[in-house]
Structure formats: structure tokens, C-alpha cells
Design a protein around this motif. Structure first.
Motif, PDB file in Angstrom:
ATOM      1  N   ILE A 403       0.832  -1.204   0.000  1.00  0.00           N
ATOM      2  CA  ILE A 403       0.000   0.000   0.000  1.00  0.00           C
ATOM      3  C   ILE A 403       0.864   1.249   0.000  1.00  0.00           C
ATOM      4  O   ILE A 403       0.663   2.172  -0.805  1.00  0.00           O
ATOM      5  CB  ILE A 403      -0.942  -0.007   1.226  1.00  0.00           C
ATOM      6  CG1 ILE A 403      -2.004  -1.097   1.081  1.00  0.00           C
ATOM      7  CG2 ILE A 403      -1.613   1.348   1.398  1.00  0.00           C
ATOM      8  CD1 ILE A 403      -2.819  -1.327   2.338  1.00  0.00           C
ATOM      9  N   ARG A 404       1.845   1.294   0.901  1.00  0.00           N
ATOM     10  CA  ARG A 404       2.683   2.489   1.019  1.00  0.00           C
ATOM     11  C   ARG A 404       3.558   2.681  -0.218  1.00  0.00           C
ATOM     12  O   ARG A 404       3.812   3.826  -0.635  1.00  0.00           O
ATOM     13  CB  ARG A 404       3.547   2.389   2.272  1.00  0.00           C
ATOM     14  CG  ARG A 404       2.774   2.502   3.584  1.00  0.00           C
ATOM     15  CD  ARG A 404       1.985   3.790   3.655  1.00  0.00           C
ATOM     16  NE  ARG A 404       1.427   4.018   4.988  1.00  0.00           N
ATOM     17  CZ  ARG A 404       0.637   5.028   5.313  1.00  0.00           C
ATOM     18  NH1 ARG A 404       0.294   5.914   4.390  1.00  0.00           N
ATOM     19  NH2 ARG A 404       0.167   5.163   6.539  1.00  0.00           N
ATOM     20  N   THR A 405       4.026   1.597  -0.817  1.00  0.00           N
ATOM     21  CA  THR A 405       4.844   1.726  -2.024  1.00  0.00           C
ATOM     22  C   THR A 405       4.043   2.352  -3.156  1.00  0.00           C
ATOM     23  O   THR A 405       4.490   3.312  -3.804  1.00  0.00           O
ATOM     24  CB  THR A 405       5.378   0.349  -2.450  1.00  0.00           C
ATOM     25  OG1 THR A 405       6.170  -0.207  -1.399  1.00  0.00           O
ATOM     26  CG2 THR A 405       6.229   0.465  -3.701  1.00  0.00           C
ATOM     27  N   LEU A 406       2.859   1.823  -3.409  1.00  0.00           N
ATOM     28  CA  LEU A 406       2.004   2.386  -4.453  1.00  0.00           C
ATOM     29  C   LEU A 406       1.627   3.829  -4.134  1.00  0.00           C
ATOM     30  O   LEU A 406       1.637   4.705  -5.010  1.00  0.00           O
ATOM     31  CB  LEU A 406       0.734   1.540  -4.595  1.00  0.00           C
ATOM     32  CG  LEU A 406       0.868   0.234  -5.381  1.00  0.00           C
ATOM     33  CD1 LEU A 406      -0.400  -0.596  -5.255  1.00  0.00           C
ATOM     34  CD2 LEU A 406       1.154   0.515  -6.853  1.00  0.00           C
ATOM     35  N   GLU A 407       1.295   4.082  -2.888  1.00  0.00           N
ATOM     36  CA  GLU A 407       0.860   5.414  -2.483  1.00  0.00           C
ATOM     37  C   GLU A 407       1.976   6.441  -2.672  1.00  0.00           C
ATOM     38  O   GLU A 407       1.748   7.547  -3.172  1.00  0.00           O
ATOM     39  CB  GLU A 407       0.428   5.364  -1.020  1.00  0.00           C
ATOM     40  CG  GLU A 407      -0.405   6.537  -0.548  1.00  0.00           C
ATOM     41  CD  GLU A 407      -0.951   6.307   0.842  1.00  0.00           C
ATOM     42  OE1 GLU A 407      -2.175   6.360   1.018  1.00  0.00           O
ATOM     43  OE2 GLU A 407      -0.152   6.051   1.768  1.00  0.00           O
ATOM     44  N   GLN A 408       3.187   6.066  -2.294  1.00  0.00           N
ATOM     45  CA  GLN A 408       4.296   7.018  -2.363  1.00  0.00           C
ATOM     46  C   GLN A 408       4.768   7.244  -3.791  1.00  0.00           C
ATOM     47  O   GLN A 408       5.083   8.381  -4.167  1.00  0.00           O
ATOM     48  CB  GLN A 408       5.441   6.514  -1.474  1.00  0.00           C
ATOM     49  CG  GLN A 408       5.101   6.597   0.001  1.00  0.00           C
ATOM     50  CD  GLN A 408       6.181   6.036   0.904  1.00  0.00           C
ATOM     51  OE1 GLN A 408       6.453   6.573   1.962  1.00  0.00           O
ATOM     52  NE2 GLN A 408       6.801   4.948   0.508  1.00  0.00           N
ATOM     53  N   VAL A 409       4.809   6.203  -4.604  1.00  0.00           N
ATOM     54  CA  VAL A 409       5.185   6.385  -6.011  1.00  0.00           C
ATOM     55  C   VAL A 409       4.157   7.259  -6.719  1.00  0.00           C
ATOM     56  O   VAL A 409       4.499   8.187  -7.467  1.00  0.00           O
ATOM     57  CB  VAL A 409       5.322   5.018  -6.716  1.00  0.00           C
ATOM     58  CG1 VAL A 409       5.418   5.200  -8.228  1.00  0.00           C
ATOM     59  CG2 VAL A 409       6.551   4.285  -6.220  1.00  0.00           C
ATOM     60  N   THR A 410       2.883   6.975  -6.486  1.00  0.00           N
ATOM     61  CA  THR A 410       1.821   7.752  -7.124  1.00  0.00           C
ATOM     62  C   THR A 410       1.869   9.208  -6.676  1.00  0.00           C
ATOM     63  O   THR A 410       1.740  10.127  -7.487  1.00  0.00           O
ATOM     64  CB  THR A 410       0.455   7.144  -6.781  1.00  0.00           C
ATOM     65  OG1 THR A 410       0.418   5.786  -7.219  1.00  0.00           O
ATOM     66  CG2 THR A 410      -0.665   7.912  -7.470  1.00  0.00           C
ATOM     67  N   SER A 411       2.041   9.424  -5.378  1.00  0.00           N
ATOM     68  CA  SER A 411       2.102  10.797  -4.856  1.00  0.00           C
ATOM     69  C   SER A 411       3.299  11.544  -5.424  1.00  0.00           C
ATOM     70  O   SER A 411       3.186  12.728  -5.784  1.00  0.00           O
ATOM     71  CB  SER A 411       2.173  10.757  -3.330  1.00  0.00           C
ATOM     72  OG  SER A 411       2.279  12.058  -2.799  1.00  0.00           O
ATOM     73  N   ALA A 412       4.453  10.879  -5.526  1.00  0.00           N
ATOM     74  CA  ALA A 412       5.645  11.526  -6.083  1.00  0.00           C
ATOM     75  C   ALA A 412       5.421  11.923  -7.534  1.00  0.00           C
ATOM     76  O   ALA A 412       5.793  13.034  -7.957  1.00  0.00           O
ATOM     77  CB  ALA A 412       6.844  10.593  -5.954  1.00  0.00           C
ATOM     78  N   GLU A 413       4.814  11.040  -8.315  1.00  0.00           N
ATOM     79  CA  GLU A 413       4.568  11.349  -9.727  1.00  0.00           C
ATOM     80  C   GLU A 413       3.594  12.514  -9.869  1.00  0.00           C
ATOM     81  O   GLU A 413       3.798  13.414 -10.700  1.00  0.00           O
ATOM     82  CB  GLU A 413       4.029  10.113 -10.434  1.00  0.00           C
ATOM     83  CG  GLU A 413       5.059   9.011 -10.610  1.00  0.00           C
ATOM     84  CD  GLU A 413       4.536   7.855 -11.432  1.00  0.00           C
ATOM     85  OE1 GLU A 413       5.315   6.934 -11.696  1.00  0.00           O
ATOM     86  OE2 GLU A 413       3.344   7.878 -11.810  1.00  0.00           O
TER      87      GLU A 413
END
Length: 529
Positions: A403-413
Motif C-alpha cells: 500500500i505504502r509503495t504504491l501510495e508514495q510512487v503515485t504521490s511523487a509522480e
């Protein structure tokens, strides 16, 4: 030619050369120098890479191994899993299948407890790896499916396949929650859990409104260390945690409640109604002093009810009493509150001793939701082994990492794309070397995280995703971006034109004479009688 005419021609040449020198200095040196000193400094950025980001294409690959007594059962379960999870683009199962050895089959069928069978599987296969899960056949089950605290689930036979698939979807992988992590719309789980971050403060506040009327026997620091410390120690791969405790005395809150008679030792209770609870959080926030750090704080508060309004009973939004062993409520992305009700005897003795296990267990339950561990719904014919300690299940940690990996990559993009769009629309935003380095680091970390997500290297992917998130957030919130934001071009010209215009008029007027002189034409006609 007379001496006077020669002198006049020489003077005129000197004037023209002086004008030419002045024009040359102004145009060759002055204008480029002015242009250079007034330009907005911008480091070259990878705009093409940023604009090519597609948040909806993110997915994570995860390993799952089907261990069965025979090849047909293993193939059947593997095929059903593959068919079911093909519809989800956010998670891809790398399914492997294997036949159990005869010795392990006999052992699994012989042991009486699932926990013993789990230990036998762990002794044969490495269940400590992140992002790996084992589905193991065990015929001696009282249910179709059994899921414990380790990365193992037992199933009885092929007839248990629908129950197994439902358990994997609802408990282990949660594709709907993963989809919400990469989406712009917040699902129920995302609305509750704290946003991504490098670390959190966990603050336990014991609120004692009337310390002069009653003593509270509760070691807050020890409780935080024993219970919350043991819980967050398992989450060090995700976040850094700082644990704190404090006492807040004389913080009274008027619940505006009337006594309600009931058949109990007290013979009464006082309603803590739903509409008053946000006001209690406001009072706590005023005194909690958790805003002194740039890290977000997860607030946990034990509110000791004074004896004159004890016991406090929670009422929901429909004005119905909440019947629970612990009167508690939670505020999404803020924290949780437990209402500590002393007994009648404790009020008479003026000494309240809270039930530490019950209260801290409630706080742990609230922390799980605030950090992203969802409540598991009951599944017919499936058994979820209850937690016997504060330590989260191993597969819950994997779920949090996904969850956190997807959330952080998406937020960074999204942060980088918003920043790139903003820089394109507003030309006078400065991009210094530091901001450029943060953006380039975020872009590189995003590429690394996406590659590792596809390869199934979950722990490394989370590390790079967190780096990307922090770098993108740092670049987006960099104060230097605002240096010239309130100095647009029209104001720049309004300042510089009054300085340069008086100088430019004589230069422009002298250009005509200078051009005529260079062409050898007379500058003025001689007077005739």
C-alpha cells in the motif's frame, strides 16, 4: 580644403566615434548584461520523463506458491487463482506450484493443531521472505481455509478453492485497497489512515481533569514502551517512530449531558454524544502540544472521567448507546480516545487503576487502522487466527508495504507533474540547483521503484518509493520557488523602462546620423545665400 574645414571634419568624426562607442557599449555589453542579470535561473529538468508518468499503470508482482498433495490439486488451485486475479491490474500473481513430500504430508495430517502444522511448513520452506505467500493443502482442517499470523494459509481440498480465493482477496492482497492507494479518489481505508511520511510521533496523553479529587495509578511511559513500542518495532521497514507520553491535568470538558438511570452498581450513566466528541478533540489538540514537530503525530488520549460524571457512555450518530467493554472512538488521521471510567468503589477510595491490557489493546487496535491495517471481515468457512500479541501478522506487514509503495510512487509522480505544469505556466519561478537535484533524484527513484515493483522486490521498491516521495515533496514545497513569484514581467518592465528609456532616446536619435556618416553622406545641408 581649409584648416577650419579639416578641423570641423575631425570634430565630427570624433563625435561619431564617441556615439558609436556609446552605442556599442550599450548594445554589446549593457543589453546582454541586463538580460543576463534579470533572467530567471532554471536548471534543466527531465520534463519529457515527468509528463510520461502514468499513475494508473502501477502494479506490484507478488509470489504465491501452491503446495498440494498431488499434481492435479496443485494445478487446479493455481489455475483458479490465475483466472480470478487476472481481472486486477494493480497486483500480479507469480504463481508457483509444488507437490508436498510424503513425509510432510503425513506430518501435516498427523498434527492436531494448525499452529504445529505451520511450524512444520516453516521448517521446510522459507516463510520469512517479504512478498511471498504459501497456500498449503492440509486435509485435517475443521474449516475449508485457515489463515494464521505467518505467510501461510491452509486449505482442505479443491472444493475449498472459492473460500481460499475470497480469503486471499479480502485478507491477504486486498486489491481494492491497493487500487485506492494509486487512485486520486480516497476509499474508506485511505480516508482513515495517515498519509505517507518518513516517520511519526506517537503521543499517549493521560487527561486527568480533576487531579485534586482522585489519584490515577497508571504508568503511561511504561505502557507506551511495553505495548506501543512492541507494535511499532515491527514496522521499522515502513516508518520511523518516536514514542512520547504526557499528563494533561485540569483539562475539563463539558459534555453537556444529563444523568440517565440504569440498572447497574452506579444506577446511572452520562451520555457522551456523537456531536460533542469533535469538540473534545479540539480541547485536546489545544493542550497536547503535538504540533511542535514537522512530523505528523498519532494522538492517543486516555480521558479519565471525573466521578461526578462517571460512568461516561458513548452514543452514536443515531443517538443509540454503544455497548462495548471499552468506551472509545477514533478520529481519522488524528488518533483515538479512550474514556476511562472509574468504578464506584474506586471513586469512594479516590484511586483509579485503569485496566492496562484493555486500554492499551484498544489503542493498538486504533493504531492499526490509522497506519493502514484494515479490519478483516468474516468469511464463511474460513478461519482467521486471532492475534495473541500486539505484533501484527507477517502478511499484514507485506500488505502495508504494498500500500505504502504504491501510495508514495503515485504521490511523487503527481507532485512532479503538478510542479512541471506550474513551471510551464509561470515563467518567473526560479529552479535552483538544489530543487533540480531533488527533482532528478525523485525521477530516478520512481523509475527504480517501478522496476522493483514489477520484479517483486517489495522491500527495495518501498525504499526507493519513499526516497521519491520525500524528494518530490521537498522540491514541491521548496520556499525558493516563491522568490520571484510576486515579481511578474509587467512589474519588471515598469521598474526598468524608466531607467533605460531616457538613456535610449539619445542613442536611438544618434543612430541615424551615425549611419549617414558611415555611408559617407553629409549630415546636414550647407546654408546658401
Amino acid at each position: 580644403m581649409s584648416k577650419q574645414d579639416s578641423k570641423s571634419i575631425a570634430d565630427e568624426a570624433n563625435r561619431m566615434w564617441a556615439s558609436a562607442s556609446f552605442v556599442g557599449v550599450l548594445i554589446v555589453i549593457g543589453l546582454p548584461l541586463w538580460w543576463k542579470t534579470t533572467e530567471v535561473y532554471r536548471v534543466a529538468l527531465p520534463y519529457d520523463e515527468i509528463n510520461a508518468f502514468n499513475t494508473e499503470s502501477h502494479h506490484i508482482t507478488t509470489d504465491i506458491t501452491v503446495l498440494a498433495n498431488d499434481e492435479l490439486t496443485a494445478a487446479t488451485i493455481a489455475e483458479l487463482l490465475k483466472k480470478e486475479f487476472e481481472q486486477y491490474d494493480v497486483i500480479k500473481l507469480n504463481i508457483k506450484q509444488q507437490i508436498l513430500s510424503e513425509d510432510l504430508q503425513q506430518t501435516l495430517d498427523a498434527v492436531a493443531e494448525e499452529q504445529e502444522a505451520l511450524e512444520e511448513v516453516a521448517a521446510t520452506f522459507d516463510t520469512s521472505l517479504h512478498n511471498a505467500f504459501y497456500v498449503v493443502q492440509r486435509k485435517q482442517l475443521f474449516q475449508d481455509v485457515w489463515v494464521g499470523t505467518e505467510r501461510v494459509a491452509f486449505f482442505r481440498d479443491t472444493k475449498a478453492a472459492p473460500t481460499l480465493i475470497e480469503a486471499l482477496k479480502s485478507w491477504i492482497y486486498e486489491p481494492s485497497v491497493l487500487h485506492g492507494a494509486r487512485s486520486e479518489t480516497a476509499d474508506a481505508a485511505r480516508q482513515v489512515r495517515f498519509p505517507s511520511g518518513e516517520g511519526f510521533h506517537v503521543v499517549l496523553s493521560v487527561v486527568h481533569p480533576k487531579p485534586q479529587a482522585m489519584k490515577v495509578d497508571f504508568d503511561a511511559a511504561e505502557a507506551v514502551e511495553d505495548y506501543i513500542g512492541s507494535f511499532v518495532d515491527e514496522l521499522t521497514d515502513l516508518h520511523n517512530f518516536t514514542l512520547k507520553s504526557q499528563w494533561l491535568h485540569l483539562l475539563e470538558f463539558n459534555f453537556q449531558t444529563n444523568e440517565v438511570p440504569e440498572a447497574s452498581l452506579w444506577g446511572r450513566h452520562f451520555p457522551a454524544r456523537y456531536e460533542r466528541l469533535p469538540l473534545l478533540l479540539t480541547r485536546l489538540e489545544e493542550r497536547a502540544a503535538t504540533h511542535v514537530s514537522d512530523r505528523p503525530a498519532l494522538n492517543l488520549a486516555l480521558y479519565v472521567a471525573p466521578c461526578d460524571v462517571a460512568p461516561l457512555a458513548m452514543y452514536d450518530a443515531d443517538n443509540n448507546r454503544v455497548m462495548s467493554a471499552v468506551q472509545a472512538f477514533m478520529s481519522p488521521k488524528w488518533g483515538g480516545v479512550v474514556l476511562g471510567n472509574p468504578t464506584k468503589e474506586e471513586c469512594e477510595q479516590k484511586l483509579y487503576t485503569p485496566d492496562v491490557k484493555l486500554i492499551m489493546g484498544t489503542f493498538i487496535s486504533q493504531l492499526r487502522k490509522l497506519l493502514g491495517i484494515t479490519d478483516k471481515e468474516l468469511i464463511h468457512l474460513a478461519h482467521l487466527e486471532p492475534l495473541r500479541s500486539v505484533v501484527p501478522r507477517r502478511w499484514e506487514l507485506d500488505s502495508l508495504l504494498r500500500i505504502r509503495t504504491l501510495e508514495q510512487v503515485t504521490s511523487a509522480e503527481r507532485s512532479l507533474k503538478s510542479l512541471a505544469k506550474l513551471l510551464g505556466e509561470i515563467s518567473n519561478i526560479v529552479i535552483n540547483d538544489e530543487v533540480g537535484a531533488s527533482i532528478n533524484q525523485a525521477v530516478a527513484s520512481i523509475h527504480s521503484a517501478r522496476r522493483l515493483m514489477t520484479e517483486g522486490e517489495l522491500l527495495a521498491a518501498h525504499h526507493h518509493a519513499q526516497q521519491a516521495f520525500l524528494a518530490a515533496d521537498s522540491a514541491f514545497m521548496e520556499p525558493s520557488l516563491l522568490a520571484l513569484l510576486y515579481f511578474p514581467d509587467d512589474q519588471k518592465y515598469a521598474i526598468y523602462i524608466p531607467l533605460f528609456l531616457p538613456v535610449m532616446f539619445p542613442v536611438i536619435l544618434s543612430l541615424k546620423n551615425l549611419l549617414l556618416w558611415l555611408r559617407g553622406k553629409p549630415l546636414h545641408k550647407e546654408k546658401t545665400d
